[in-house]
Write a protein that holds these residues in place. Sequence first.
Motif, PDB file in Angstrom:
ATOM      1  N   LEU A   1      25.659 113.026  45.165  1.00  0.00           N
ATOM      2  CA  LEU A   1      25.969 111.953  44.386  1.00  0.00           C
ATOM      3  C   LEU A   1      26.849 111.963  43.102  1.00  0.00           C
ATOM      4  O   LEU A   1      26.703 112.812  42.317  1.00  0.00           O
ATOM      5  CB  LEU A   1      24.591 111.230  43.934  1.00  0.00           C
ATOM      6  CG  LEU A   1      24.686 110.078  43.140  1.00  0.00           C
ATOM      7  CD1 LEU A   1      25.173 109.052  43.847  1.00  0.00           C
ATOM      8  CD2 LEU A   1      23.491 109.801  42.499  1.00  0.00           C
ATOM      9  N   VAL A   2      28.025 111.125  43.110  1.00  0.00           N
ATOM     10  CA  VAL A   2      28.695 111.226  41.862  1.00  0.00           C
ATOM     11  C   VAL A   2      28.041 110.285  40.844  1.00  0.00           C
ATOM     12  O   VAL A   2      28.005 110.471  39.580  1.00  0.00           O
ATOM     13  CB  VAL A   2      30.000 110.840  41.966  1.00  0.00           C
ATOM     14  CG1 VAL A   2      31.043 110.852  40.867  1.00  0.00           C
ATOM     15  CG2 VAL A   2      30.883 111.734  43.010  1.00  0.00           C
ATOM     16  N   GLY A   3      27.651 109.013  41.429  1.00  0.00           N
ATOM     17  CA  GLY A   3      27.249 107.995  40.470  1.00  0.00           C
ATOM     18  C   GLY A   3      27.654 106.558  40.811  1.00  0.00           C
ATOM     19  O   GLY A   3      28.084 106.291  41.960  1.00  0.00           O
ATOM     20  N   GLY A   4      27.363 105.667  40.022  1.00  0.00           N
ATOM     21  CA  GLY A   4      27.863 104.174  40.289  1.00  0.00           C
ATOM     22  C   GLY A   4      29.245 103.882  39.423  1.00  0.00           C
ATOM     23  O   GLY A   4      30.032 104.751  39.304  1.00  0.00           O
ATOM     24  N   LEU A   5      29.515 102.588  39.386  1.00  0.00           N
ATOM     25  CA  LEU A   5      30.819 102.162  38.731  1.00  0.00           C
ATOM     26  C   LEU A   5      30.716 102.804  37.362  1.00  0.00           C
ATOM     27  O   LEU A   5      32.000 103.121  37.121  1.00  0.00           O
ATOM     28  CB  LEU A   5      30.913 100.709  38.718  1.00  0.00           C
ATOM     29  CG  LEU A   5      31.950 100.153  38.325  1.00  0.00           C
ATOM     30  CD1 LEU A   5      33.260 100.303  39.056  1.00  0.00           C
ATOM     31  CD2 LEU A   5      31.957  98.488  38.211  1.00  0.00           C
ATOM     32  N   ASP A   6      30.033 102.640  36.647  1.00  0.00           N
ATOM     33  CA  ASP A   6      30.364 102.966  35.320  1.00  0.00           C
ATOM     34  C   ASP A   6      30.636 104.678  35.145  1.00  0.00           C
ATOM     35  O   ASP A   6      31.743 104.868  34.336  1.00  0.00           O
ATOM     36  CB  ASP A   6      28.993 102.814  34.213  1.00  0.00           C
ATOM     37  CG  ASP A   6      28.926 101.136  34.119  1.00  0.00           C
ATOM     38  OD1 ASP A   6      29.759 100.567  34.149  1.00  0.00           O
ATOM     39  OD2 ASP A   6      27.542 100.983  33.728  1.00  0.00           O
ATOM     40  N   ILE A   7      29.982 105.345  35.863  1.00  0.00           N
ATOM     41  CA  ILE A   7      30.259 106.875  35.743  1.00  0.00           C
ATOM     42  C   ILE A   7      31.688 107.084  36.394  1.00  0.00           C
ATOM     43  O   ILE A   7      32.349 107.947  35.820  1.00  0.00           O
ATOM     44  CB  ILE A   7      29.203 107.486  36.440  1.00  0.00           C
ATOM     45  CG1 ILE A   7      27.943 107.662  35.502  1.00  0.00           C
ATOM     46  CG2 ILE A   7      29.729 109.024  36.707  1.00  0.00           C
ATOM     47  CD1 ILE A   7      26.849 108.431  36.288  1.00  0.00           C
ATOM     48  N   CYS A   8      32.066 106.355  37.418  1.00  0.00           N
ATOM     49  CA  CYS A   8      33.359 106.299  38.116  1.00  0.00           C
ATOM     50  C   CYS A   8      34.322 106.000  37.104  1.00  0.00           C
ATOM     51  O   CYS A   8      35.676 106.640  36.973  1.00  0.00           O
ATOM     52  CB  CYS A   8      33.505 105.700  39.567  1.00  0.00           C
ATOM     53  SG  CYS A   8      32.437 106.320  40.791  1.00  0.00           S
ATOM     54  N   LYS A   9      34.066 105.123  36.286  1.00  0.00           N
ATOM     55  CA  LYS A   9      35.199 104.531  35.494  1.00  0.00           C
ATOM     56  C   LYS A   9      35.545 105.524  34.449  1.00  0.00           C
ATOM     57  O   LYS A   9      36.688 105.795  34.109  1.00  0.00           O
ATOM     58  CB  LYS A   9      34.562 103.162  34.799  1.00  0.00           C
ATOM     59  CG  LYS A   9      35.092 102.091  35.651  1.00  0.00           C
ATOM     60  CD  LYS A   9      34.460 100.703  34.776  1.00  0.00           C
ATOM     61  CE  LYS A   9      34.882  99.525  35.624  1.00  0.00           C
ATOM     62  NZ  LYS A   9      34.275  98.323  34.904  1.00  0.00           N
TER      63      LYS A   9
END
Length: 325
Positions: free
Chosen positions: A302-310
């Motif tokens: 898991l990398v994460g959701g939208l905020d982490i990817c941003k």
Amino acid sequence: MKVQELLSPLKEGKAALLFWAPWHEDSVSIKESIFPALATSSSPSIEFRTVEAEAQPTICEEYGVTVVPTVVLVGESGQVKELIEGNVEVAQITQAVQRLINSAAAENPNAITKNTEESLNDRLGRLVRSSEVMLFMKGTPAAPRCGFSRQTVELLSDAKIPFGSFDILSDEDVRQGLKTFSDWPTYPQLYANGELIGGLDILKEMVEDNTQSLSDQLGVASRPTLEARLQKLVQRNHCMLFMKGVPSAPRCGFSRQIVELLDKEGVSYDAFNILEDEEVRQGLKKFSDWPTYPQLYVDGDLVGGLDICKEMAESGDLIALLKGN
């Protein structure tokens, strides 16, 4: 290969096109087993073709294909009737093909939808073998049209038995012919490996048999546990996105933004529409200990959701991770 070259040999322009990739295990499975089975059991007026997506970018662009597997149903004159993306199930393809056949008949009542030289028994024989477990029912698994069919679907689903289905209300020839073919007068009818098992009452008796699992009695493999299924899903591609909708048609703003982010980075990724599978939608939250969607995975982690990817995109860490640097 150009679009015209792909469609020109097709009979009257009606076709089911599978876009697949050699690295995508599920799409290869559809190409090698499901599609050939459907081709032999469906109306000869429908051509079944496979397209290796990455080798044919022009055709993918023409049909708006962004993920594999994708099944495109093409009607008269080459127009797209339906497009099924991502988590493609046997029942979805079967029902879509049947709708394409029905639509062709509606447009031209005099059209021949079955080879007149083909006997009904030959067609029924191919139908009952079109899936390892095959259910002939009223309606579809997602929308049963009678209580007996609904109960049968529930029993198979509870036992985690994958199955194909055929809506006998959509084809009167099959509905009446199968009664004689199987010497079984009622519906639903369940087949395993081409052999009649029986109806709902027999299936109930098999479920109540505590000495053997239902899959063993049917002689088929049961669906893997949810954890095993999720583990396989998150590793389905180097970059795997779980989202609402599909990349070409996101169903929420967060999913749309992360698709735009990944597209901007110019990386190849696969996607799973969590709106189509409630078991995956709820199970992945616990599996990943992440309560919201979208969720992005790289190499199964898991990398994460939208905020982490941003945040990672702004720092340059995202592209490095996605490209394995």
